[in-house]
Design a protein around this motif. Structure first.
Motif, short mmCIF file in Angstrom:
data_model
loop_
_atom_site.label_atom_id
_atom_site.label_comp_id
_atom_site.label_asym_id
_atom_site.label_seq_id
_atom_site.Cartn_x
_atom_site.Cartn_y
_atom_site.Cartn_z
N ILE A 95 1.17 -1.28 0.13
CA ILE A 95 0.01 -0.46 -0.24
C ILE A 95 1.08 1.70 -0.18
O ILE A 95 0.41 2.30 -0.62
N LYS A 106 -1.53 -1.11 -6.09
CA LYS A 106 -2.43 -0.59 -5.20
C LYS A 106 -3.37 -0.40 -4.09
O LYS A 106 -4.28 -0.97 -3.25
N ILE A 140 -4.91 -2.60 -0.83
CA ILE A 140 -5.91 -1.64 0.15
C ILE A 140 -6.93 -2.74 0.16
O ILE A 140 -7.74 -2.85 1.37
#
Length: 181
Positions: free
Chosen positions: A35, A44, A48
């Motif tokens: 992240i 990313k 998450i």
């Protein structure tokens, strides 16, 4: 009776559970690092979502563990780890997760058993099986749910018997004495 078959108590679950929680924490740490460190927006976003999913799943498991079986939770989390690595195009960790899933399903699908017959003793422990002829055995005793097999080469095999087993210990011990001569 010419044959006795016992289901042995599974003693590997604690080690597997510890191994699972270790890998689970490593995956959480890697997702958290991705992240903060990745430049790719897809990676990313995937990190998450995966991190949030794993945290929510852990919280749900903690509060509802009396309704869930840990084994099913572990398989679901390994599948989520596999999906995470496939989406990240990290093939080596994905293969590692897939191998663990297959290994776990294979190992826990087979109950460890010990079979005693006039021809000898057969012990099956998940992936491996070993046969002993009566001439290799010095003594066999079943007492208080503990099976002890003393071999002539000074090896001792001990295993707890499944508590649900209803075999008469005296009858079994007499059978073994008769086989040992």
């Amino acid at each position: 009776m010419n044959e006795f078959v016992f289901t042995l108590k599974d003693t590997t679950k604690k080690a597997f559970n510890t191994f699972f929680w270790f890998l689970y924490c490593v995956h959480l740490l890697i997702a958290a690092l991705m992240i903060g460190n990745t430049e790719n927006p897809l990676q990313k976003k995937t990190a998450i979502v995966s991190f949030a999913f794993w945290i929510i799943a852990t919280i749900l498991y903690y509060f509802f563990k009396h309704k869930f079986r840990l084994f099913r939770f572990q398989l679901a989390m390994f599948a989520a780890m596999l999906a995470f690595w496939l989406i990240q195009y990290a093939w080596l960790p994905a293969i590692f997760c897939a191998v663990i899933i297959v290994f776990v399903l294979r190992v826990f699908a087979i109950k460890s058993t010990a079979a005693f017959s006039t021809s000898g003793i057969l012990i099956i422990k998940s992936l491996f099986k070993k046969q002993y002829h009566w001439k290799e055995v010095d003594n066999v005793v079943l007492k208080d749910g503990l099976l002890s097999i003393d071999l002539k080469n000074n090896h001792l095999i001990q295993a707890e018997i499944d508590p649900e087993d209803t075999t008469n210990a005296a009858e079994f011990n007499n059978f073994c004495k008769a086989q040992l001569g």
